[in-house]
Design a protein around this motif. Structure first.
Motif, PDB file in Angstrom:
ATOM      1  N   HIS A  69      14.711  -0.654  -2.088  1.00  9.74           N
ATOM      2  CA  HIS A  69      15.038  -0.151  -3.423  1.00  9.74           C
ATOM      3  C   HIS A  69      13.895  -0.281  -4.430  1.00  9.74           C
ATOM      4  O   HIS A  69      14.123  -0.363  -5.613  1.00  9.74           O
ATOM      5  N   GLY A  70      12.694  -0.246  -3.908  1.00 12.51           N
ATOM      6  CA  GLY A  70      11.556  -0.071  -4.810  1.00 12.51           C
ATOM      7  C   GLY A  70      10.922  -1.334  -5.347  1.00 12.51           C
ATOM      8  O   GLY A  70       9.963  -1.268  -6.104  1.00 12.51           O
ATOM      9  N   VAL A  71      11.432  -2.491  -4.960  1.00 15.57           N
ATOM     10  CA  VAL A  71      10.998  -3.721  -5.608  1.00 15.57           C
ATOM     11  C   VAL A  71       9.828  -4.415  -4.899  1.00 15.57           C
ATOM     12  O   VAL A  71       8.983  -5.013  -5.546  1.00 15.57           O
ATOM     13  N   CYS A  72       9.753  -4.323  -3.556  1.00 13.78           N
ATOM     14  CA  CYS A  72       8.837  -5.225  -2.837  1.00 13.78           C
ATOM     15  C   CYS A  72       7.477  -4.632  -2.491  1.00 13.78           C
ATOM     16  O   CYS A  72       6.517  -5.365  -2.300  1.00 13.78           O
ATOM     17  N   GLY A  73       7.382  -3.324  -2.355  1.00  9.36           N
ATOM     18  CA  GLY A  73       6.085  -2.700  -2.069  1.00  9.36           C
ATOM     19  C   GLY A  73       5.641  -2.731  -0.611  1.00  9.36           C
ATOM     20  O   GLY A  73       4.563  -2.219  -0.288  1.00  9.36           O
ATOM     21  N   ALA A  74       6.460  -3.293   0.286  1.00  6.32           N
ATOM     22  CA  ALA A  74       6.064  -3.371   1.699  1.00  6.32           C
ATOM     23  C   ALA A  74       5.938  -1.986   2.323  1.00  6.32           C
ATOM     24  O   ALA A  74       5.250  -1.802   3.324  1.00  6.32           O
ATOM     25  N   CYS A  75       6.605  -1.005   1.717  1.00 12.87           N
ATOM     26  CA  CYS A  75       6.680   0.352   2.267  1.00 12.87           C
ATOM     27  C   CYS A  75       5.604   1.284   1.721  1.00 12.87           C
ATOM     28  O   CYS A  75       5.666   2.482   1.947  1.00 12.87           O
TER      29      CYS A  75
END
Ligand SMILES: Cc1cc2nc3c(=O)[nH]c(=O)nc-3n(C[C@H](O)[C@H](O)[C@H](O)COP(=O)(O)OP(=O)(O)OC[C@H]3O[C@@H](n4cnc5c(N)ncnc54)[C@H](O)[C@@H]3O)c2cc1C
Ligand code: FES
Ligand code: FES
Lengths: 161, 289
Positions: A46-52
């Motif tokens: 949902h956009g919070v972690c940046g792993a993607c």
């Protein structure tokens, strides 16, 4: 409701591909399941972690917040692509030197995000590096070593011009 | 989690989007940058029947100075606003606020129109647009209309835009000579939504405020203009007593909503602290100008 699908064609790490995908599939699921590129990770979806993080048409974006169908016609570069071209070889080496990864879950996202700072290197402060990476979570390193690795790479590139 | 099933249509033009909005009614949902909508889809907090993708509409983005109005297309990405020389020169409040909007990668895709359409009460752009007295331009198959910021924000994610209307443009008055602006916010992590924040536009003569607009966000259910705090300041020489009176008056302007980030009392306290800092900064900027 039946599964709506759509045909897309895009460039992934320099290779032109065409696929029919469910319209609700996000870009990282497409890259991981259709293309077998598992370097882009999913942490929160949902956009919070940046792993993607992936690069789409030259800009770093959240791969979990973009639909695969929205990448129709785009140029997508993942951490595998960055590795192949050698664009971040020095940064990767400094991640090792500085012990900037532990479990490695955040690392692809960190590399791609940092690559934006390194592409057209300008002198920046550590605070600016932290600001640039503020959307990427790391649960292991405490960030210090990551900032070190980015800073070392940037300074070296600036020195070498 | 994964998004629920939906249909997807790429709008080819404005008129195509307007037609889709009209036909689909409540079943259609616009997707712009997707930076707020996609999380809610992935978490299955929203379940639209059909997504209308406006990203490929050619004439919906861009920033131009038109006389003394800055026109910003709804599809203009946050990053374009942040890097725009027109914004830097003519809308310094927005230029100062933009680095607080989310993180780098989110700004690469999120749009200013999406922010204003969503009307998150903790978002920066709605507060700036209200502080600057901007106007929203919306279009439907029936034509277009302009909505002043004061009439546009209705409440928690609620605006004056109808479901068949597309937000197409923001029109924001350019800075006039002598205008001073200050933007401040407190967030838990750089780039996160604000716990408290304010957008301030002032006209200052000597060390007194002649004109002042204070818009608070991250506390009420929508960006909120403070009138009592402003009355306590206008025409007075700026001093510690004046600051005290302004922050005291703010208690009558605000009644912050508690959330996971803090209680109502804590948020009110933070807004008071920010008010003092912002007005001090405004005076400093006026002296330096
Ligand atoms: C980790 C993270 C942190 C964030 N932090 C912040 C922050 O600190 N401050 C902040 O302001 N935002 C923040 N955001 C949200 C971000 O700024 C979004 O870009 C913005 O809120 C919505 O813009 P969008 O273009 O992505 O809209 P979308 O997500 O595509 O759409 C949002 C809503 O607006 C509607 N909509 C969009 N465009 C239009 C239009 N032209 N006409 C009519 N309706 C429209 C959509 O139907 C939807 O309901 C954050 C997001 C993430 C993922
Ligand atoms: S998986 Fe995309 S931001 Fe966390
Ligand atoms: S190394 Fe484990 S999350 Fe960063």
């Amino acid at each position: 409701m039946s599964e709506a699908t759509m045909e897309i064609s895009l460039s992934v790490n320099g290779e032109q591909v065409a696929r029919t995908v469910p319209v609700r599939q996000h870009l990282v699921d497409f890259l991981r399941t259709e293309m077998g590129l598992t370097g882009s990770h999913l942490g929160c979806e949902h956009g919070v972690c940046g792993a993607c993080s992936v690069r789409v048409d030259g800009a770093v974006v959240r791969g979990c917040l973009m639909l695969a169908v929205q990448a129709d016609g785009a140029e997508v570069v993942t951490v595998e692509g960055l590795t192949q071209t050698g664009e971040v070889a020095d940064l990767q080496e400094n991640f090792v030197n500085r012990n900037a990864m532990q479990c490695g879950y955040c690392t692809p996202g960190m590399l791609i995000t940092a690559s934006e700072l390194l592409r057209d290197p300008k002198p920046v402060t550590r605070a600016e590096i932290r600001d640039h990476l503020s959307g990427n979570f790391c649960r292991c390193t405490g960030y210090h070593a990551i900032v070190d690795a980015v800073e070392m790479t940037l300074n070296k590139r600036l020195e070498e011009g | 989690m994964k998004a629920p099933k939906f249909n997807y249509v790429k709008a080819e033009s404005r008129s195509h989007a307007l037609q889709l909005l009209d036909e689909l009614g409540e079943d259609g949902r616009i997707i712009a940058g997707g930076q707020s909508l996609m999380p809610t889809l992935n978490m299955r907090l929203s379940q639209p029947d059909t997504l209308i993708d406006i990203n490929k509409i050619p004439d919906l983005g861009g920033i131009t100075l038109d006389g003394n109005i800055v026109r910003i297309g709804a599809l203009t990405r946050h990053v374009e606003v942040a890097n725009s020389p027109v914004v830097a020169e003519h809308l310094p409040l927005i230029a100062e606020a933009m680095p607080h909007v989310a993180h780098h990668a989110v700004r690469n895709r999120g749009t200013i129109g999406g922010s204003v359409a969503l009307a998150d009460p903790a978002a920066e752009m709605p507060a700036c647009v209200l502080a600057l007295g901007g106007t929203m331009v919306v279009e439907s198959v029936n034509g277009s209309r302009e909505i002043a910021a004061e009439d546009y924000f209705h409440g928690l994610y609620e605006t004056a835009r109808e479901t068949n209307e597309l937000l197409v443009e923001l029109r924001i008055p350019a800075k006039k000579t002598g205008d001073i602006s200050v933007f401040m916010e407190l967030a838990q992590r750089h780039g996160d939504y604000a716990m408290a924040g304010l957008a301030c536009v002032a006209r200052i003569n000597g060390n007194a405020f002649e004109g002042l607009r204070l818009v608070y966000f991250g506390s009420e259910d929508k960006p909120t203009l403070a009138s009592k705090a402003v009355s306590a300041v206008i025409g007075q020489a700026w001093s510690e007593e004046c600051k005290e009176a302004a922050t005291k008056a703010l208690e009558d302007d605000l009644d912050p909503m508690a959330n996971l980030q803090g209680s109502s009392a804590m948020k009110l306290h933070l807004q008071k602290v920010l008010t003092g800092r912002a007005l001090d900064t405004a005076i400093e900027r006026a002296e330096a100008a």
